[in-house]
Design an enzyme around this catalytic site. Structure first.
Site, PDB file in Angstrom:
ATOM      1  N   LYS A  84       0.808  -1.225   0.000  1.00 54.92           N
ATOM      2  CA  LYS A  84       0.000   0.000   0.000  1.00 54.92           C
ATOM      3  C   LYS A  84       0.841   1.275   0.000  1.00 54.92           C
ATOM      4  O   LYS A  84       0.377   2.324  -0.425  1.00 54.92           O
ATOM      5  CB  LYS A  84      -0.954   0.017   1.192  1.00 54.92           C
TER       6      LYS A  84
ATOM      7  N   SER B 265      -9.161   1.397   8.054  1.00 64.23           N
ATOM      8  CA  SER B 265      -8.715   0.923   9.355  1.00 64.23           C
ATOM      9  C   SER B 265      -7.487   0.054   9.161  1.00 64.23           C
ATOM     10  O   SER B 265      -6.926  -0.477  10.094  1.00 64.23           O
ATOM     11  CB  SER B 265      -9.824   0.110  10.025  1.00 64.23           C
TER      12      SER B 265
ATOM     13  N   GLU C  81      -9.606 -13.969  -4.211  1.00 63.21           N
ATOM     14  CA  GLU C  81     -10.436 -13.430  -3.132  1.00 63.21           C
ATOM     15  C   GLU C  81     -10.725 -14.503  -2.091  1.00 63.21           C
ATOM     16  O   GLU C  81     -10.689 -15.693  -2.395  1.00 63.21           O
ATOM     17  CB  GLU C  81     -11.808 -13.042  -3.685  1.00 63.21           C
TER      18      GLU C  81
ATOM     19  N   GLY D 151     -16.148 -13.779   0.530  1.00 60.70           N
ATOM     20  CA  GLY D 151     -16.455 -12.464  -0.042  1.00 60.70           C
ATOM     21  C   GLY D 151     -16.046 -12.414  -1.503  1.00 60.70           C
ATOM     22  O   GLY D 151     -15.095 -11.758  -1.859  1.00 60.70           O
TER      23      GLY D 151
ATOM     24  N   ASP E  56     -17.305 -11.035  -4.137  1.00 61.08           N
ATOM     25  CA  ASP E  56     -17.986 -10.018  -4.951  1.00 61.08           C
ATOM     26  C   ASP E  56     -17.208  -9.703  -6.229  1.00 61.08           C
ATOM     27  O   ASP E  56     -17.792  -9.445  -7.271  1.00 61.08           O
ATOM     28  CB  ASP E  56     -18.186  -8.736  -4.146  1.00 61.08           C
TER      29      ASP E  56
ATOM     30  N   SER F 279       1.247  -9.888  -0.398  1.00 65.96           N
ATOM     31  CA  SER F 279       0.889  -8.464  -0.325  1.00 65.96           C
ATOM     32  C   SER F 279       1.256  -7.753   0.966  1.00 65.96           C
ATOM     33  O   SER F 279       1.431  -6.536   0.964  1.00 65.96           O
ATOM     34  CB  SER F 279      -0.599  -8.288  -0.601  1.00 65.96           C
TER      35      SER F 279
HETATM   36  C1  LIG Z   1      -5.206  -3.659   0.789  1.00 65.24           C
HETATM   37  C2  LIG Z   1      -4.627  -5.006   0.820  1.00 65.24           C
HETATM   38  C3  LIG Z   1      -5.026  -5.991  -0.105  1.00 65.24           C
HETATM   39  C4  LIG Z   1      -6.092  -5.746  -1.142  1.00 65.24           C
HETATM   40  O1  LIG Z   1      -5.696  -4.739  -2.043  1.00 65.24           O
HETATM   41  P1  LIG Z   1      -6.726  -4.002  -2.993  1.00 65.24           P
HETATM   42  O2  LIG Z   1      -5.917  -3.043  -3.767  1.00 65.24           O
HETATM   43  O3  LIG Z   1      -7.755  -3.335  -2.118  1.00 65.24           O
HETATM   44  O4  LIG Z   1      -7.371  -5.050  -3.825  1.00 65.24           O
HETATM   45  C5  LIG Z   1      -4.400  -7.223  -0.042  1.00 65.24           C
HETATM   46  N1  LIG Z   1      -3.446  -7.503   0.875  1.00 65.24           N
HETATM   47  C6  LIG Z   1      -3.045  -6.590   1.783  1.00 65.24           C
HETATM   48  C7  LIG Z   1      -1.990  -6.964   2.760  1.00 65.24           C
HETATM   49  C8  LIG Z   1      -3.609  -5.300   1.781  1.00 65.24           C
HETATM   50  O5  LIG Z   1      -3.209  -4.394   2.680  1.00 65.24           O
END
Ligand SMILES: *Cc1c(COP(=O)(O)O)cnc(C)c1O
Length: 320
Positions: free
Chosen positions: A54, A79, A205, A209, A211, A305
């Site tokens: 992020k 959050s 996903e 969820g 969606d 991620s």
């Molecule tokens: C935000 C986040 C996601 C999902 O990312 P999006 O861009 O909202 O699809 C996945 N893994 C982690 C660790 C995140 O912080």
């Protein structure tokens, strides 16, 4: 018509992030390669600044502010990891940040956001509309709202992770990215389409969820209730306008995995690769793993991620 970001925007984002974001390591595991009969490359964003990809989107978006926008500052509602990403990016760029968070957000997350210099405004999850509060603050104080995923600069920033991965290891046959609101997947798709045109692009996903899967298959954005899943970073209720347009155009499919598969992934990363990965961060890996022999002989990229999970929760999940 939406003005969708392109691969050029991903490259411009990479330049802005150079020297500011970590170029995260790409890791491999002989055990998983043997299990799948494939070559798997993990892009480890759990080692990114503030612990998740992020930072890329947030920093890129804030870099593009005008001098006037910088003086007034940024506002967002989250959050989770986006809150910390905005707070850290704003402090690095010397601008004020206001983060709208629910009153019952984990104390550690509120503290981390404040620790990065963010001013936290709490709201009641059951009574107030966080988006409304964000917009009001933006209006009243001239702040610029940067949402967690549905923004061209955020998507372009997120795409820099897959771009780095493919620059480092070369073209891939398949790439797996988690999906919450779709920012990471959309950015990954922009990079993959440009650097490895034949690469299959999969979003993943939580089963509870799906969606995004429903939206992808039906061709319109489907809204759901907040899903019950341990993947707290993917509890979004719907894709965004920008993310959906790119995903629909460029992505091959959206898959789902169970919470149990996510826990198996956390155990694997910990015991085999010595990494702490948060539940949401295991989505891509869990899906690749469940494809089994379908990936035989392929070069596979997996975006890990993030790694933000507190120790007690981590231990409870992996030892259950
Ligand atoms: C935000 C986040 C996601 C999902 O990312 P999006 O861009 O909202 O699809 C996945 N893994 C982690 C660790 C995140 O912080």
């Amino acid at each position: 018509m939406l003005d969708l970001p392109t691969f050029d925007d991903v490259c411009a984002a990479a330049q802005r992030l150079d020297q500011h974001a970590h170029r995260t390591p790409v890791m491999t595991s002989r055990t998983i390669d043997a299990e799948l009969g494939a070559q798997v490359f993990f892009k480890c964003e759990n080692f990114q600044r503030m612990g998740a990809f992020k930072f890329r989107g947030a920093y890129n978006a804030l870099c593009r502010f005008s001098a006037r926008q910088r003086r007034a500052g940024v506002v967002t509602f989250s959050s989770g990891n986006h809150a910390q990403a905005i707070a850290l990016s704003a402090s690095l760029l010397g601008m004020p940040a206001t983060i709208v968070m629910p009153q019952d957000a984990p104390a550690a997350k509120v503290a981390a956001t404040r620790g990065y210099g963010g001013q936290v405004v709490l709201y009641d999850r059951y009574r107030d509309d966080r988006e409304q509060i964000g917009l009001e603050l933006a209006h009243r104080h001239g702040l610029t709202l940067i949402p967690p995923y549905d923004h061209a600069d955020v998507i372009a920033g997120q795409g820099t992770a897959a771009r780095e991965l493919m620059q480092e290891v070369g073209p891939l046959d398949a790439v797996f990215a988690c999906v919450g609101g779709g920012g990471l997947l959309a950015g990954t798709a922009l990079a993959a389409r440009a650097l490895a045109p034949a690469c299959k692009i999969y979003g993943v996903e939580p089963q509870a969820g799906n969606d995004g899967q429903q939206s992808f298959r039906s061709g319109t954005i489907v809204h759901t209730e907040t899903p019950q899943t341990i993947a707290d970073g993917a509890q979004t209720q719907h894709l965004g306008q920008y993310t959906f347009a790119i995903i629909r155009r460029d992505v091959d499919d959206i898959l789902t995995v169970s919470d149990e598969q996510l826990v198996d992934g956390m155990r694997f990363f910990f015991s085999r690769m010595k990494m702490v990965v948060e539940p949401t961060g295991c989505l891509g890996f869990a899906a690749a793993r469940s494809m089994g022999s379908a990936l035989q002989g392929q070069r596979v990229g997996v975006l890990v991620s993030g790694g933000n999970v507190d120790m007690q929760r981590f231990c409870a999940l992996v030892s259950a």
